[in-house]
Design a protein around this motif. Structure first.
Motif, short mmCIF file in Angstrom:
data_model
loop_
_atom_site.label_atom_id
_atom_site.label_comp_id
_atom_site.label_asym_id
_atom_site.label_seq_id
_atom_site.Cartn_x
_atom_site.Cartn_y
_atom_site.Cartn_z
N VAL A 12 0.93 -1.30 -0.12
CA VAL A 12 0.04 -0.07 0.02
C VAL A 12 1.00 1.37 0.13
O VAL A 12 1.81 1.32 0.90
CB VAL A 12 -0.80 -0.18 1.11
N ILE A 13 0.73 2.13 -1.01
CA ILE A 13 1.53 3.32 -1.20
C ILE A 13 0.55 4.56 -1.36
O ILE A 13 -0.73 4.46 -1.85
CB ILE A 13 2.63 3.29 -2.27
N LYS A 14 1.08 5.77 -1.19
CA LYS A 14 0.55 6.75 -1.62
C LYS A 14 0.98 7.63 -2.67
O LYS A 14 1.91 7.77 -3.03
CB LYS A 14 0.51 7.97 -0.35
N VAL A 15 -0.04 7.80 -3.76
CA VAL A 15 0.28 8.53 -5.12
C VAL A 15 -0.81 9.57 -5.62
O VAL A 15 -1.58 9.50 -5.06
CB VAL A 15 0.43 7.28 -6.15
N THR A 16 -0.21 10.33 -6.37
CA THR A 16 -1.27 11.47 -7.03
C THR A 16 -1.28 10.81 -8.43
O THR A 16 -0.47 10.51 -9.28
CB THR A 16 -0.62 12.87 -6.75
N ILE A 17 -2.73 10.81 -8.69
CA ILE A 17 -3.32 10.40 -10.03
C ILE A 17 -2.88 11.73 -11.04
O ILE A 17 -3.51 12.44 -10.99
CB ILE A 17 -4.73 9.96 -10.15
N ASP A 18 -2.24 11.43 -11.90
CA ASP A 18 -2.04 12.41 -12.86
C ASP A 18 -2.63 12.81 -13.94
O ASP A 18 -2.97 13.96 -14.46
CB ASP A 18 -0.41 12.09 -13.57
N THR A 19 -3.24 11.61 -14.55
CA THR A 19 -3.83 11.85 -15.73
C THR A 19 -4.96 10.46 -15.90
O THR A 19 -4.82 9.57 -15.03
CB THR A 19 -3.24 11.94 -17.08
N ALA A 20 -5.99 10.59 -16.89
CA ALA A 20 -6.82 9.46 -17.14
C ALA A 20 -6.31 8.81 -18.20
O ALA A 20 -5.59 8.95 -19.08
CB ALA A 20 -8.20 9.97 -17.54
N GLY A 21 -6.10 7.42 -18.15
CA GLY A 21 -5.66 6.25 -18.89
C GLY A 21 -6.70 5.74 -19.67
O GLY A 21 -8.03 5.81 -19.66
N PRO A 22 -6.51 4.28 -20.28
CA PRO A 22 -7.71 3.93 -21.17
C PRO A 22 -8.71 3.56 -20.10
O PRO A 22 -8.53 2.88 -18.78
CB PRO A 22 -6.71 2.45 -21.63
N ALA A 23 -10.05 3.53 -20.65
CA ALA A 23 -11.18 3.06 -19.93
C ALA A 23 -11.43 3.65 -18.66
O ALA A 23 -12.02 3.27 -17.72
CB ALA A 23 -11.12 1.51 -19.72
N GLY A 24 -10.76 5.02 -18.52
CA GLY A 24 -11.11 5.87 -17.30
C GLY A 24 -10.30 5.46 -16.11
O GLY A 24 -10.51 5.68 -14.98
N VAL A 25 -9.12 4.61 -16.14
CA VAL A 25 -8.24 4.18 -15.10
C VAL A 25 -7.30 5.38 -15.02
O VAL A 25 -7.11 5.76 -15.94
CB VAL A 25 -7.55 2.96 -15.68
N GLY A 26 -7.16 5.84 -13.55
CA GLY A 26 -6.25 6.96 -13.50
C GLY A 26 -4.79 6.32 -13.67
O GLY A 26 -4.44 5.06 -13.32
N LEU A 27 -3.92 7.24 -13.99
CA LEU A 27 -2.56 6.85 -14.05
C LEU A 27 -1.84 7.79 -13.19
O LEU A 27 -1.95 8.87 -12.79
CB LEU A 27 -2.11 7.26 -15.59
N ALA A 28 -0.69 6.95 -12.47
CA ALA A 28 0.04 7.72 -11.52
C ALA A 28 1.70 7.20 -11.90
O ALA A 28 1.76 6.34 -12.49
CB ALA A 28 -0.27 7.35 -10.16
N HIS A 29 2.52 7.98 -11.36
CA HIS A 29 4.06 7.64 -11.64
C HIS A 29 4.62 7.40 -10.35
O HIS A 29 4.59 8.34 -9.48
CB HIS A 29 4.53 8.48 -12.70
N VAL A 37 -4.32 2.85 -11.78
CA VAL A 37 -4.94 3.00 -10.53
C VAL A 37 -6.83 2.92 -10.83
O VAL A 37 -7.37 3.88 -11.38
CB VAL A 37 -4.78 4.35 -9.73
N HIS A 38 -7.39 1.56 -10.50
CA HIS A 38 -8.70 1.68 -10.60
C HIS A 38 -9.42 2.46 -9.54
O HIS A 38 -9.01 2.15 -8.33
CB HIS A 38 -9.12 0.29 -10.63
N GLY A 39 -10.39 3.33 -9.86
CA GLY A 39 -11.07 4.03 -8.74
C GLY A 39 -10.53 5.29 -8.49
O GLY A 39 -10.73 5.89 -7.53
N GLY A 40 -9.42 5.91 -9.13
CA GLY A 40 -8.57 7.02 -8.73
C GLY A 40 -9.03 8.01 -9.72
O GLY A 40 -8.55 8.00 -10.88
N PRO A 41 -9.59 9.28 -9.11
CA PRO A 41 -9.86 10.36 -10.00
C PRO A 41 -8.62 11.34 -10.16
O PRO A 41 -7.72 11.36 -9.37
CB PRO A 41 -10.91 11.08 -9.10
N VAL A 42 -8.78 11.94 -11.33
CA VAL A 42 -7.32 12.65 -11.72
C VAL A 42 -7.43 13.94 -10.68
O VAL A 42 -8.22 14.38 -10.42
CB VAL A 42 -7.74 13.28 -13.12
N GLY A 43 -6.02 13.89 -10.36
CA GLY A 43 -5.70 15.04 -9.41
C GLY A 43 -5.79 14.59 -7.79
O GLY A 43 -5.12 15.45 -6.91
#
Length: 64
Positions: A12-29, A37-43
């Motif tokens: 378990v880690i803490k991340v910030t969702i940067d952008t929306a990916g395919p099929a609405g999945v959030g992308l973090a780095h 990230v499933h269920g992660g809103p952008v920002g």
């Protein structure tokens, strides 16, 4: 990039969702490593649990 991912399954880690990916999945780095990230809103900064870590990316889900 190193052959070992910077995260492990179940971690378990803490991340910030940067952008929306395919099929609405959030992308973090993390250190250049991509997290889908499933269920992660952008920002949002969220705690996520790693479902499956692959060599170049990981699948994760938001946890409480």
């Amino acid at each position: 990039m190193a052959s070992n991912p910077p995260v492990e399954d179940g971690e378990v880690i803490k991340v910030t969702i940067d952008t929306a990916g395919p099929a609405g999945v959030g992308l973090a780095h993390l250190e250049g490593y991509v997290l889908y990230v499933h269920g992660g809103p952008v920002g949002a900064t969220c705690r996520v649990k790693i479902r499956k870590a692959h060599r170049t990316y990981a699948e994760a889900e938001v946890v409480g």
